[in-house]
Design a protein around this motif. Sequence first.
Motif, PDB file in Angstrom:
ATOM      1  N   SER A  63      31.936  85.684  60.162  1.00 22.12           N
ATOM      2  CA  SER A  63      32.803  84.697  59.075  1.00 22.12           C
ATOM      3  C   SER A  63      32.966  83.603  59.698  1.00 22.12           C
ATOM      4  O   SER A  63      32.798  82.506  58.849  1.00 22.12           O
ATOM      5  CB  SER A  63      34.318  85.580  58.915  1.00 22.12           C
ATOM      6  N   ARG A  64      33.379  83.314  60.866  1.00 20.67           N
ATOM      7  CA  ARG A  64      33.351  81.925  61.423  1.00 20.67           C
ATOM      8  C   ARG A  64      31.725  81.421  61.374  1.00 20.67           C
ATOM      9  O   ARG A  64      31.908  80.180  61.057  1.00 20.67           O
ATOM     10  CB  ARG A  64      33.853  81.929  62.775  1.00 20.67           C
ATOM     11  N   LYS A  65      30.990  82.001  61.936  1.00 21.84           N
ATOM     12  CA  LYS A  65      29.583  81.446  61.898  1.00 21.84           C
ATOM     13  C   LYS A  65      29.075  81.122  60.574  1.00 21.84           C
ATOM     14  O   LYS A  65      28.796  79.936  60.339  1.00 21.84           O
ATOM     15  CB  LYS A  65      28.529  82.506  62.617  1.00 21.84           C
ATOM     16  N   PHE A  66      29.320  81.766  59.343  1.00 17.86           N
ATOM     17  CA  PHE A  66      29.021  81.353  58.183  1.00 17.86           C
ATOM     18  C   PHE A  66      29.919  80.189  57.556  1.00 17.86           C
ATOM     19  O   PHE A  66      29.024  79.538  56.985  1.00 17.86           O
ATOM     20  CB  PHE A  66      29.037  82.607  57.151  1.00 17.86           C
ATOM     21  N   MET A  67      31.239  80.240  57.856  1.00 15.53           N
ATOM     22  CA  MET A  67      31.934  78.924  57.539  1.00 15.53           C
ATOM     23  C   MET A  67      31.284  77.809  58.183  1.00 15.53           C
ATOM     24  O   MET A  67      31.313  76.689  57.567  1.00 15.53           O
ATOM     25  CB  MET A  67      33.184  79.134  57.962  1.00 15.53           C
ATOM     26  N   ASP A  68      30.939  77.782  59.692  1.00 15.78           N
ATOM     27  CA  ASP A  68      30.265  76.698  60.300  1.00 15.78           C
ATOM     28  C   ASP A  68      29.011  76.479  59.530  1.00 15.78           C
ATOM     29  O   ASP A  68      28.645  75.200  59.435  1.00 15.78           O
ATOM     30  CB  ASP A  68      30.013  77.090  61.673  1.00 15.78           C
ATOM     31  N   LEU A  69      28.357  77.377  59.110  1.00 19.85           N
ATOM     32  CA  LEU A  69      26.936  76.868  58.409  1.00 19.85           C
ATOM     33  C   LEU A  69      27.305  76.528  57.080  1.00 19.85           C
ATOM     34  O   LEU A  69      26.464  75.349  56.763  1.00 19.85           O
ATOM     35  CB  LEU A  69      26.226  78.309  58.200  1.00 19.85           C
ATOM     36  N   ALA A  70      28.586  76.597  56.412  1.00 20.86           N
ATOM     37  CA  ALA A  70      28.606  75.999  55.075  1.00 20.86           C
ATOM     38  C   ALA A  70      29.074  74.434  55.484  1.00 20.86           C
ATOM     39  O   ALA A  70      28.435  73.794  54.485  1.00 20.86           O
ATOM     40  CB  ALA A  70      29.721  76.822  54.503  1.00 20.86           C
ATOM     41  N   LYS A  71      29.506  74.174  56.418  1.00 13.77           N
ATOM     42  CA  LYS A  71      30.144  73.102  56.773  1.00 13.77           C
ATOM     43  C   LYS A  71      28.697  72.173  57.125  1.00 13.77           C
ATOM     44  O   LYS A  71      28.773  70.976  56.790  1.00 13.77           O
ATOM     45  CB  LYS A  71      30.910  73.022  57.931  1.00 13.77           C
ATOM     46  N   LYS A  72      27.863  72.771  57.902  1.00 14.31           N
ATOM     47  CA  LYS A  72      26.626  72.085  58.176  1.00 14.31           C
ATOM     48  C   LYS A  72      25.803  71.697  57.080  1.00 14.31           C
ATOM     49  O   LYS A  72      25.286  70.698  57.204  1.00 14.31           O
ATOM     50  CB  LYS A  72      25.873  72.759  59.306  1.00 14.31           C
ATOM     51  N   ALA A  73      25.838  72.756  56.183  1.00 13.02           N
ATOM     52  CA  ALA A  73      25.276  72.498  54.778  1.00 13.02           C
ATOM     53  C   ALA A  73      25.803  71.249  54.071  1.00 13.02           C
ATOM     54  O   ALA A  73      24.855  70.477  53.406  1.00 13.02           O
ATOM     55  CB  ALA A  73      25.002  73.917  53.989  1.00 13.02           C
ATOM     56  N   GLY A  76      24.516  68.183  55.308  1.00 18.70           N
ATOM     57  CA  GLY A  76      23.140  68.046  55.339  1.00 18.70           C
ATOM     58  C   GLY A  76      22.192  68.193  56.394  1.00 18.70           C
ATOM     59  O   GLY A  76      21.131  67.850  56.616  1.00 18.70           O
ATOM     60  N   ASP A  77      22.863  69.048  57.406  1.00 22.09           N
ATOM     61  CA  ASP A  77      22.298  69.270  58.614  1.00 22.09           C
ATOM     62  C   ASP A  77      21.501  70.604  58.698  1.00 22.09           C
ATOM     63  O   ASP A  77      21.633  71.384  59.278  1.00 22.09           O
ATOM     64  CB  ASP A  77      23.273  69.488  59.766  1.00 22.09           C
ATOM     65  N   VAL A  78      20.172  70.323  57.746  1.00 21.15           N
ATOM     66  CA  VAL A  78      19.363  71.332  57.392  1.00 21.15           C
ATOM     67  C   VAL A  78      18.487  71.823  58.378  1.00 21.15           C
ATOM     68  O   VAL A  78      18.270  72.977  58.829  1.00 21.15           O
ATOM     69  CB  VAL A  78      18.314  71.005  56.365  1.00 21.15           C
ATOM     70  N   GLU A  79      18.221  71.043  59.503  1.00 21.11           N
ATOM     71  CA  GLU A  79      17.197  71.488  60.696  1.00 21.11           C
ATOM     72  C   GLU A  79      17.989  72.378  61.465  1.00 21.11           C
ATOM     73  O   GLU A  79      17.652  73.298  62.128  1.00 21.11           O
ATOM     74  CB  GLU A  79      16.712  70.248  61.349  1.00 21.11           C
ATOM     75  N   ASN A  80      19.296  72.185  61.881  1.00 22.40           N
ATOM     76  CA  ASN A  80      20.148  72.745  62.599  1.00 22.40           C
ATOM     77  C   ASN A  80      20.333  74.422  62.014  1.00 22.40           C
ATOM     78  O   ASN A  80      20.501  75.293  62.677  1.00 22.40           O
ATOM     79  CB  ASN A  80      21.574  72.204  63.072  1.00 22.40           C
ATOM     80  N   ILE A  81      20.711  74.358  60.719  1.00 22.50           N
ATOM     81  CA  ILE A  81      20.708  75.414  59.923  1.00 22.50           C
ATOM     82  C   ILE A  81      19.769  76.419  59.915  1.00 22.50           C
ATOM     83  O   ILE A  81      19.756  77.565  60.469  1.00 22.50           O
ATOM     84  CB  ILE A  81      21.277  75.257  58.474  1.00 22.50           C
ATOM     85  N   GLU A  82      18.433  75.845  60.054  1.00 15.08           N
ATOM     86  CA  GLU A  82      17.004  76.561  60.243  1.00 15.08           C
ATOM     87  C   GLU A  82      17.277  77.132  61.636  1.00 15.08           C
ATOM     88  O   GLU A  82      16.728  78.287  61.555  1.00 15.08           O
ATOM     89  CB  GLU A  82      15.888  75.827  59.753  1.00 15.08           C
ATOM     90  N   TYR A  83      17.407  76.434  62.491  1.00 14.80           N
ATOM     91  CA  TYR A  83      17.282  76.870  63.886  1.00 14.80           C
ATOM     92  C   TYR A  83      18.178  78.043  64.105  1.00 14.80           C
ATOM     93  O   TYR A  83      17.816  79.006  64.498  1.00 14.80           O
ATOM     94  CB  TYR A  83      17.623  75.700  64.818  1.00 14.80           C
TER      95      TYR A  83
END
Length: 121
Positions: A63-73, A76-83
């Motif tokens: 849950s925490r990891k997906f919340m962090d991914l939502a914040k990065k999205a 606009g930090d797409v490269e980091n999300i892809e990694y």
Amino acid sequence: MIKLKDLIKEEECHCGDSCCSVNESLYNVSQDMKDGKFDEKNPQVLISGYGTTNLKTLQDSLSRKFMDLAKKAKKGDVENIEYILKKNGVLMGFVEALVDANKELSSSKMKRKITMYKRKR
């Protein structure tokens, strides 16, 4: 010429139980049941390449990891999300472990094992 597959030997479970199986994601169920420490609502889960953790801890971590991914999205930090999703592998290992643990807990074999454990307590 010696082939690699000839050198690799798969070990079989010698204890007669399924505790040594690599396909199962629940960890040490039989031993915990023998010791009386098994918690059917929060069992130990084996995460391939990471270690073991409780089911609830795994869910909270995802849950925490997906919340962090939502914040990065949102940033606009797409490269980091892809990694994180494709190349890192830890997140997908967590997801696979959670899915496998839930499948295993809902299997008829595990349900019977848990029922028999509860009757003995």
